[in-house]
Design a protein around this motif. Structure first.
Motif, PDB file in Angstrom:
ATOM      1  N   SER A 211      25.598 -32.147  28.253  1.00 48.12           N
ATOM      2  CA  SER A 211      25.654 -33.492  28.572  1.00 48.12           C
ATOM      3  C   SER A 211      25.966 -34.087  27.148  1.00 48.12           C
ATOM      4  O   SER A 211      26.336 -35.266  27.144  1.00 48.12           O
ATOM      5  N   SER A 212      25.355 -33.490  26.153  1.00 47.97           N
ATOM      6  CA  SER A 212      25.284 -34.284  24.807  1.00 47.97           C
ATOM      7  C   SER A 212      26.663 -34.157  24.075  1.00 47.97           C
ATOM      8  O   SER A 212      26.976 -34.596  23.110  1.00 47.97           O
ATOM      9  N   VAL A 213      27.587 -33.192  24.514  1.00 46.12           N
ATOM     10  CA  VAL A 213      28.683 -32.995  24.006  1.00 46.12           C
ATOM     11  C   VAL A 213      29.930 -33.189  24.887  1.00 46.12           C
ATOM     12  O   VAL A 213      29.941 -33.164  25.919  1.00 46.12           O
ATOM     13  N   TYR A 229      33.941 -40.555  15.670  1.00 44.74           N
ATOM     14  CA  TYR A 229      33.208 -41.282  14.364  1.00 44.74           C
ATOM     15  C   TYR A 229      31.989 -41.616  14.983  1.00 44.74           C
ATOM     16  O   TYR A 229      31.093 -42.295  14.102  1.00 44.74           O
ATOM     17  N   GLY A 230      31.749 -41.553  16.117  1.00 47.60           N
ATOM     18  CA  GLY A 230      30.387 -42.111  16.587  1.00 47.60           C
ATOM     19  C   GLY A 230      30.072 -41.879  18.129  1.00 47.60           C
ATOM     20  O   GLY A 230      30.975 -41.516  18.851  1.00 47.60           O
ATOM     21  N   GLN A 231      29.047 -41.670  18.403  1.00 52.24           N
ATOM     22  CA  GLN A 231      28.599 -41.671  19.844  1.00 52.24           C
ATOM     23  C   GLN A 231      27.290 -42.423  20.145  1.00 52.24           C
ATOM     24  O   GLN A 231      26.492 -42.442  19.351  1.00 52.24           O
ATOM     25  N   LYS A 232      27.235 -43.170  21.176  1.00 59.88           N
ATOM     26  CA  LYS A 232      26.151 -44.009  21.611  1.00 59.88           C
ATOM     27  C   LYS A 232      25.903 -43.817  22.929  1.00 59.88           C
ATOM     28  O   LYS A 232      26.453 -43.691  23.726  1.00 59.88           O
ATOM     29  N   GLN A 233      24.506 -43.661  23.166  1.00 59.31           N
ATOM     30  CA  GLN A 233      23.985 -43.779  24.538  1.00 59.31           C
ATOM     31  C   GLN A 233      23.958 -45.250  24.910  1.00 59.31           C
ATOM     32  O   GLN A 233      23.394 -46.143  24.478  1.00 59.31           O
ATOM     33  N   VAL A 234      24.609 -45.234  26.146  1.00 61.68           N
ATOM     34  CA  VAL A 234      24.891 -46.812  26.716  1.00 61.68           C
ATOM     35  C   VAL A 234      23.860 -46.744  28.052  1.00 61.68           C
ATOM     36  O   VAL A 234      23.753 -45.637  28.774  1.00 61.68           O
ATOM     37  N   LYS A 235      23.481 -48.011  28.238  1.00 60.28           N
ATOM     38  CA  LYS A 235      22.620 -48.189  29.339  1.00 60.28           C
ATOM     39  C   LYS A 235      23.459 -48.455  30.780  1.00 60.28           C
ATOM     40  O   LYS A 235      23.330 -48.211  31.865  1.00 60.28           O
ATOM     41  N   ARG A 241      29.043 -42.966  25.115  1.00 59.65           N
ATOM     42  CA  ARG A 241      30.022 -43.559  24.792  1.00 59.65           C
ATOM     43  C   ARG A 241      30.558 -42.868  23.370  1.00 59.65           C
ATOM     44  O   ARG A 241      29.863 -42.821  22.549  1.00 59.65           O
ATOM     45  N   SER A 242      31.719 -42.327  23.631  1.00 61.38           N
ATOM     46  CA  SER A 242      32.265 -41.674  22.212  1.00 61.38           C
ATOM     47  C   SER A 242      33.174 -42.448  21.642  1.00 61.38           C
ATOM     48  O   SER A 242      34.165 -42.893  22.108  1.00 61.38           O
ATOM     49  N   TYR A 243      33.340 -42.587  20.547  1.00 61.04           N
ATOM     50  CA  TYR A 243      34.135 -43.316  19.605  1.00 61.04           C
ATOM     51  C   TYR A 243      35.089 -42.396  19.052  1.00 61.04           C
ATOM     52  O   TYR A 243      34.650 -41.820  18.063  1.00 61.04           O
ATOM     53  N   ILE A 256      38.007 -44.984  23.004  1.00 64.13           N
ATOM     54  CA  ILE A 256      36.254 -45.157  23.263  1.00 64.13           C
ATOM     55  C   ILE A 256      36.158 -44.382  24.614  1.00 64.13           C
ATOM     56  O   ILE A 256      37.033 -44.725  25.625  1.00 64.13           O
ATOM     57  N   GLU A 257      35.650 -43.227  24.730  1.00 61.27           N
ATOM     58  CA  GLU A 257      35.520 -42.710  25.767  1.00 61.27           C
ATOM     59  C   GLU A 257      34.096 -42.732  26.502  1.00 61.27           C
ATOM     60  O   GLU A 257      32.846 -42.689  25.948  1.00 61.27           O
ATOM     61  N   CYS A 258      34.168 -43.382  27.920  1.00 61.37           N
ATOM     62  CA  CYS A 258      32.844 -43.594  28.312  1.00 61.37           C
ATOM     63  C   CYS A 258      32.433 -42.424  29.305  1.00 61.37           C
ATOM     64  O   CYS A 258      33.106 -42.123  30.000  1.00 61.37           O
ATOM     65  N   CYS A 259      31.227 -41.801  28.961  1.00 57.96           N
ATOM     66  CA  CYS A 259      30.968 -40.697  29.848  1.00 57.96           C
ATOM     67  C   CYS A 259      29.875 -41.182  30.775  1.00 57.96           C
ATOM     68  O   CYS A 259      28.733 -41.811  30.208  1.00 57.96           O
ATOM     69  N   ASP A 260      29.727 -40.462  31.814  1.00 58.43           N
ATOM     70  CA  ASP A 260      28.670 -40.721  32.361  1.00 58.43           C
ATOM     71  C   ASP A 260      27.368 -39.839  32.090  1.00 58.43           C
ATOM     72  O   ASP A 260      27.566 -38.930  30.961  1.00 58.43           O
ATOM     73  N   HIS A 261      26.437 -39.724  32.926  1.00 56.12           N
ATOM     74  CA  HIS A 261      25.168 -38.986  32.319  1.00 56.12           C
ATOM     75  C   HIS A 261      25.467 -37.505  32.315  1.00 56.12           C
ATOM     76  O   HIS A 261      24.776 -36.831  31.454  1.00 56.12           O
TER      77      HIS A 261
END
Length: 387
Positions: A211-213, A229-235, A241-243, A256-261
């Motif tokens: 999940s985290s990768v 260059y970045g990754q954020k947990q979004v609600k 979300r990976s940047y 920006i890649e938005c990933c689900d849980h």
DNA sequence: GAGCTTTGACCTGCC
DNA sequence: TGGCAGGTCAAAGCT
């Protein structure tokens, strides 16, 4: 929409998620069934794609007839139909026998089709290549068949193969043939580092996802080299979300890649514009890349003066790398809501005309002046049925 | 050693 | 004004 329905229908044919663990447990007993089912699924899928293809062609500029994401629900991943990627229950000989085609044959076919496609395909191909090594022969052959049937090129965004059951690979790739071909052009080290290890890892451990990768390694997915260059947990939507930003020094394209849980890519947003063609080979020297970059800028400007699509635009200007580029010329236009929820990948391209406000960001860095050029001229995405 | 990923911290905008 | 969320930075670690 037809394709959407087709994949919905396909989904019905697939194993029900809740049954997957059972399926997995019974895997040993179902080799034969798997074979049959695999063929059946492939036929169904192919047939559906064929049915949907005419409509796709009718709306080439607007419709994408393919689920570009090979995403599966986590449940799908543990379906008992794990034949190729796991290679645990079936050895190579068995597999070959079952699939009725050898790897070499596939390669031969692929090579042939590749050359054909480059000369015949009237529409730009937008592909996130999938390593050949990770595709089942069945999927390869099916993809080739589909390819020959429709001139419409497809954009495919592969979910990490490690997360895919062969069924899903077959289903998704079948309408997007070239990823296979394209990946062959990728440097071996890229392929290995990007995909194979995870497959091996996950196959061996029987884990379905990390999940985290980010499971989709973007550097190989669309022909461009991206650096995360970045990754954020979004609600909203829940997930991460990976940047990514383009590794070219003078390119300020971002993704920006938005990933689900569960790590599946649900949305991809491109920002800014590539100022270069996608790298042809990983072994390209930096110098050659830079030289190429300058050339590409010229090409993209002259050939696509009215469009500001980054990836797709650049890619269409490239005659050498037509297939590896992530161009999305005939993407199904949908409202974002159309692709929400069902595992569809939304791909947005956001380009600036200079009037849009700059998104939140630190004021520090020098790329501010570059980034200020972007935003949201085109926001477009497509959706397809969840496989 | 270069390039990339990971990850916590920081900055900014919005409510 | 403070909290929250999104986007980015940059150090650390890995390949």
């Amino acid at each position: 929409m037809a394709e959407h329905e087709s994949f919905d229908a396909l989904q019905v044919e697939k194993l029900k998620p809740n049954e997957q663990e059972q399926e997995e447990d019974e895997e040993g007993d179902e080799d034969e069934d798997e074979d049959e089912e695999g063929k059946r699924l492939g036929e169904i899928h192919l047939g559906e794609l064929q049915n949907s293809a005419p409509e796709s062609r009718e709306t080439q500029l607007e419709t994408l007839a393919v689920p570009s994401t090979l995403e599966l629900s986590e449940n799908d991943q543990c379906a008992g139909f794990q034949v190729n990627s796991t290679s645990q229950s079936i050895d190579g000989a068995q597999l070959q026998e079952q699939l009725g085609v050898s790897h070499q044959e596939i390669l031969a076919i692929v090579t042939h089709q590749d050359s054909q496609m480059q000369t015949q395909s009237p529409v730009q191909l937008a592909v996130y290549p999938t390593p050949l090594s990770e595709l089942s022969p069945t999927s390869v052959t099916q993809s080739i068949q589909t390819q020959t049937q429709s001139p419409l090129q497809l954009t495919v965004y592969p979910t990490p193969l490690s997360e895919l059951s062969p069924t899903s690979v077959t289903q998704s790739i079948s309408s997007a043939p070239s990823p296979i071909l394209l990946e062959q052009k990728l440097p071996p080290e890229k392929v290995n580092t990007l995909c194979t290890p995870e497959v091996d890892k996950q196959n061996s451990s029987d884990h379905k996802f990390i999940s985290s990768v980010p499971l989709v390694k973007t550097s190989a997915s669309d022909g461009y080299n991206w650096r995360k260059y970045g990754q954020k947990q979004v609600k909203s939507p829940q997930g991460s979300r990976s940047y990514y930003r383009c590794t070219y020094s003078e390119c300020y394209a971002k993704k920006i890649e938005c990933c689900d849980h569960s790590g599946y890519v649900t949305e991809i947003v491109y920002k800014s514009q590539h100022t270069h063609e996608p790298p042809q080979k990983s072994n390209c020297t930096k110098e050659s890349k830079l030289a190429l970059s300058a050339e590409c800028v010229r090409n993209s400007v002259t050939e696509h003066p009215c469009r500001t699509f980054n990836d797709s635009e650049v890619s269409t200007s490239s005659k050498e790398r037509i297939q590896e580029t992530p161009s999305i010329p005939e993407r199904k236009r949908q409202s974002p809501s159309d692709s929400d929820g069902n595992g569809d990948v939304k791909i947005k391209e956001e380009h600036g005309d200079g009037d849009e406000p700059e998104p939140k960001r630190r004021v520090k860095k020098s790329n501010l002046e570059h980034a200020s050029t972007s935003h949201i001229v085109f926001v477009w995405g497509w959706g397809w049925g969840w496989v």
